[in-house]
Design a protein around this motif. Structure first.
Motif, PDB file in Angstrom:
ATOM      1  N   ALA A 125       0.828  -1.209   0.000  1.00 50.53           N
ATOM      2  CA  ALA A 125       0.000   0.000   0.000  1.00 50.53           C
ATOM      3  C   ALA A 125       0.862   1.258   0.000  1.00 50.53           C
ATOM      4  N   LEU A 126       1.930   1.251   0.784  1.00 49.33           N
ATOM      5  CA  LEU A 126       2.829   2.397   0.870  1.00 49.33           C
ATOM      6  C   LEU A 126       3.555   2.636  -0.446  1.00 49.33           C
ATOM      7  N   ALA A 127       4.012   1.546  -1.075  1.00 49.31           N
ATOM      8  CA  ALA A 127       4.734   1.670  -2.343  1.00 49.31           C
ATOM      9  C   ALA A 127       3.836   2.186  -3.461  1.00 49.31           C
ATOM     10  N   ALA A 128       2.527   1.867  -3.382  1.00 48.87           N
ATOM     11  CA  ALA A 128       1.609   2.233  -4.457  1.00 48.87           C
ATOM     12  C   ALA A 128       0.974   3.602  -4.272  1.00 48.87           C
ATOM     13  N   CYS A 129       0.945   4.111  -3.038  1.00 48.73           N
ATOM     14  CA  CYS A 129       0.153   5.317  -2.764  1.00 48.73           C
ATOM     15  C   CYS A 129       0.753   6.563  -3.412  1.00 48.73           C
ATOM     16  N   ARG A 130      -0.133   7.505  -3.663  1.00 48.30           N
ATOM     17  CA  ARG A 130       0.271   8.838  -4.114  1.00 48.30           C
ATOM     18  C   ARG A 130       0.126   9.786  -2.928  1.00 48.30           C
ATOM     19  N   LEU A 131       1.131  10.611  -2.721  1.00 49.24           N
ATOM     20  CA  LEU A 131       1.162  11.462  -1.535  1.00 49.24           C
ATOM     21  C   LEU A 131       1.374  12.909  -1.957  1.00 49.24           C
ATOM     22  N   GLN A 132       0.495  13.785  -1.477  1.00 49.16           N
ATOM     23  CA  GLN A 132       0.667  15.218  -1.664  1.00 49.16           C
ATOM     24  C   GLN A 132       0.762  15.869  -0.293  1.00 49.16           C
ATOM     25  N   GLY A 134       1.235  19.829   1.707  1.00 51.52           N
ATOM     26  CA  GLY A 134       1.173  21.267   1.517  1.00 51.52           C
ATOM     27  C   GLY A 134       1.576  22.000   2.769  1.00 51.52           C
ATOM     28  N   PHE A 135       2.179  23.189   2.594  1.00 56.91           N
ATOM     29  CA  PHE A 135       2.574  24.002   3.743  1.00 56.91           C
ATOM     30  C   PHE A 135       2.724  25.452   3.301  1.00 56.91           C
ATOM     31  N   LYS A 136       1.887  26.323   3.845  1.00 60.78           N
ATOM     32  CA  LYS A 136       1.957  27.766   3.618  1.00 60.78           C
ATOM     33  C   LYS A 136       2.037  28.137   2.136  1.00 60.78           C
ATOM     34  N   GLY A 137       1.080  27.651   1.369  1.00 59.48           N
ATOM     35  CA  GLY A 137       0.971  28.037  -0.027  1.00 59.48           C
ATOM     36  C   GLY A 137       1.771  27.210  -1.004  1.00 59.48           C
ATOM     37  N   ARG A 138       2.558  26.274  -0.504  1.00 56.14           N
ATOM     38  CA  ARG A 138       3.364  25.435  -1.393  1.00 56.14           C
ATOM     39  C   ARG A 138       2.875  23.993  -1.328  1.00 56.14           C
ATOM     40  N   THR A 139       2.721  23.360  -2.479  1.00 54.12           N
ATOM     41  CA  THR A 139       2.264  21.970  -2.564  1.00 54.12           C
ATOM     42  C   THR A 139       3.387  21.095  -3.105  1.00 54.12           C
ATOM     43  N   TYR A 140       3.602  19.970  -2.431  1.00 54.55           N
ATOM     44  CA  TYR A 140       4.619  19.009  -2.856  1.00 54.55           C
ATOM     45  C   TYR A 140       3.920  17.731  -3.303  1.00 54.55           C
ATOM     46  N   SER A 141       4.286  17.239  -4.468  1.00 60.16           N
ATOM     47  CA  SER A 141       3.870  15.897  -4.873  1.00 60.16           C
ATOM     48  C   SER A 141       5.011  14.970  -4.492  1.00 60.16           C
ATOM     49  N   ALA A 142       4.795  14.192  -3.446  1.00 64.25           N
ATOM     50  CA  ALA A 142       5.918  13.452  -2.853  1.00 64.25           C
ATOM     51  C   ALA A 142       5.565  11.996  -2.627  1.00 64.25           C
ATOM     52  N   GLN A 143       5.217  11.308  -3.699  1.00 68.70           N
ATOM     53  CA  GLN A 143       5.001   9.868  -3.582  1.00 68.70           C
ATOM     54  C   GLN A 143       6.264   9.262  -2.961  1.00 68.70           C
ATOM     55  N   PRO A 144       6.120   8.521  -1.840  1.00 71.90           N
ATOM     56  CA  PRO A 144       7.323   8.070  -1.134  1.00 71.90           C
ATOM     57  C   PRO A 144       8.239   7.171  -1.956  1.00 71.90           C
ATOM     58  N   VAL A 145       7.660   6.216  -2.680  1.00 70.85           N
ATOM     59  CA  VAL A 145       8.459   5.180  -3.337  1.00 70.85           C
ATOM     60  C   VAL A 145       8.357   5.312  -4.849  1.00 70.85           C
ATOM     61  N   SER A 146       9.501   5.376  -5.525  1.00 74.79           N
ATOM     62  CA  SER A 146       9.482   5.495  -6.984  1.00 74.79           C
ATOM     63  C   SER A 146       9.544   4.135  -7.668  1.00 74.79           C
ATOM     64  N   GLN A 147      10.153   3.141  -7.000  1.00 77.11           N
ATOM     65  CA  GLN A 147      10.241   1.807  -7.596  1.00 77.11           C
ATOM     66  C   GLN A 147      10.212   0.754  -6.501  1.00 77.11           C
ATOM     67  N   PHE A 148       9.376  -0.254  -6.712  1.00 78.71           N
ATOM     68  CA  PHE A 148       9.256  -1.328  -5.727  1.00 78.71           C
ATOM     69  C   PHE A 148       8.838  -2.594  -6.448  1.00 78.71           C
ATOM     70  N   ASP A 149       9.583  -3.664  -6.247  1.00 79.25           N
ATOM     71  CA  ASP A 149       9.219  -4.954  -6.821  1.00 79.25           C
ATOM     72  C   ASP A 149       8.340  -5.689  -5.823  1.00 79.25           C
ATOM     73  N   ALA A 150       7.113  -5.983  -6.222  1.00 81.17           N
ATOM     74  CA  ALA A 150       6.129  -6.535  -5.303  1.00 81.17           C
ATOM     75  C   ALA A 150       6.604  -7.835  -4.665  1.00 81.17           C
ATOM     76  N   TRP A 151       6.128  -8.041  -3.465  1.00 79.57           N
ATOM     77  CA  TRP A 151       6.406  -9.262  -2.709  1.00 79.57           C
ATOM     78  C   TRP A 151       5.489 -10.353  -3.255  1.00 79.57           C
ATOM     79  N   ILE A 152       6.028 -11.230  -4.093  1.00 80.87           N
ATOM     80  CA  ILE A 152       5.233 -12.236  -4.802  1.00 80.87           C
ATOM     81  C   ILE A 152       5.473 -13.609  -4.192  1.00 80.87           C
ATOM     82  N   ASN A 153       4.407 -14.280  -3.892  1.00 81.71           N
ATOM     83  CA  ASN A 153       4.501 -15.632  -3.351  1.00 81.71           C
ATOM     84  C   ASN A 153       4.153 -16.630  -4.448  1.00 81.71           C
ATOM     85  N   ASP A 154       5.105 -17.454  -4.844  1.00 84.22           N
ATOM     86  CA  ASP A 154       4.889 -18.455  -5.890  1.00 84.22           C
ATOM     87  C   ASP A 154       4.153 -19.651  -5.280  1.00 84.22           C
ATOM     88  N   GLN A 155       2.844 -19.701  -5.532  1.00 85.88           N
ATOM     89  CA  GLN A 155       2.017 -20.746  -4.921  1.00 85.88           C
ATOM     90  C   GLN A 155       2.294 -22.131  -5.503  1.00 85.88           C
TER      91      GLN A 155
END
Length: 281
Positions: A125-132, A134-155
């Motif tokens: 969820a953290l790797a996929a989320c988009r995060l914005q 803001g502080f005193k008139g300034r907005t930051y687009s700051a998605q925490p994670v730029s690249q993440f290889d999902a935790w895959i379980n080979d069933q």
């Protein structure tokens, strides 16, 4: 018992070495949701600062899968650990171990079954989320994670779940973090790790108290609730929130003994206090 032990260690000696942790300045003022979100976005405000979290998609091996909005203690602890690594090593590329169990150990947690599952869900969820932010008139687009290889379980095989090994913070998140990271005591984070509310209060006080100049600041319960828990609504919203907040605050003050916070009629009195990590020099 863990809280008492941590309190004793913190009062005996200031943090050194691995005791040192860091967190993002804006996330110390306005945190992620503490409980599961109904919907795909979450907004929290605190004075001039705000954070907006939007659920995203993650490829889990066979195409995009909708992820929830990250919530609870685990993503807070993970972000603090990732931020600490980034600040210490001055890099956005972070080694997170060769397995989820190893990552939990790096975070100082044991690999219990329930914790293992929570880590997988919340890291995705953290790797996929988009995060914005803001502080005193300034907005930051700051998605925490730029690249993440999902935790895959080979069933279909006996192989262990595939784990990325490394994670890369986005340039925006990393740059804002490095401008003014907030020093924290990792012993306190560990002692408070069972409560997202306590973690939020600790980070908030660590960021806020040493910035107070001159006269103490009085905050009324309504403004504190609006910052920490807009989800409390109705006739007795402030009263209901206060019942949850005060025990968490008590625990926080055990591991932040220099924090000067006093309950007064109608709210809290915040007084100038040293930060949990002493100033250099």
């Amino acid at each position: 018992m863990a809280l008492i032990d941590a309190s004793a260690r913190i009062m005996e000696a200031p943090p050194t070495g691995d005791d040192m942790a860091f967190n993002h300045g804006i996330l110390c003022q306005v945190g992620l949701p503490r409980s599961k979100v109904n919907g795909t976005s979450f907004l929290r405000r605190s004075g001039d600062a705000w954070v907006h979290v939007q659920a995203g998609l993650l490829d889990e091996g066979s195409g995009p899968v909708e992820q929830p909005v990250p919530y609870g203690a685990m993503p807070r602890l993970a972000l603090a650990w990732l931020s600490t690594y980034a600040v210490r090593h001055k890099t956005p590329e972070i080694h997170i171990g060769e397995s989820a169990a190893e990552f939990l150990r790096l975070m100082g947690k044991d690999a219990q079954g329930a914790r293992y599952k929570t880590l997988r869900t919340q890291m995705h969820a953290l790797a996929a989320c988009r995060l914005q932010m803001g502080f005193k008139g300034r907005t930051y687009s700051a998605q925490p994670v730029s690249q993440f290889d999902a935790w895959i379980n080979d069933q279909e095989s006996d192989q262990r779940p595939l784990w990325p090994g490394t994670l890369c913070l986005s340039a925006d998140f990393y740059n804002i973090l490095m401008e003014s990271p907030v020093p924290l005591d990792n012993r306190a984070l560990d002692a408070l790790s069972g409560s997202a509310l306590a973690l939020d209060i600790y980070c908030w006080l660590a960021h806020r108290l040493h910035r107070i100049e001159g006269r103490p600041v009085t905050l009324h319960w309504r403004s504190i609730r609006e910052q920490f828990a807009q989800e409390y609504q109705g006739k007795d919203a402030d009263k209901d929130f206060k019942k949850r907040f005060l025990p968490a605050l008590h625990n926080v003050l055990m591991v932040y003994p220099d924090a000067k916070v006093k309950q007064v009629t109608g709210g809290l009195l915040l007084m100038p206090s040293p930060p949990p990590v002493p100033y250099k020099g």
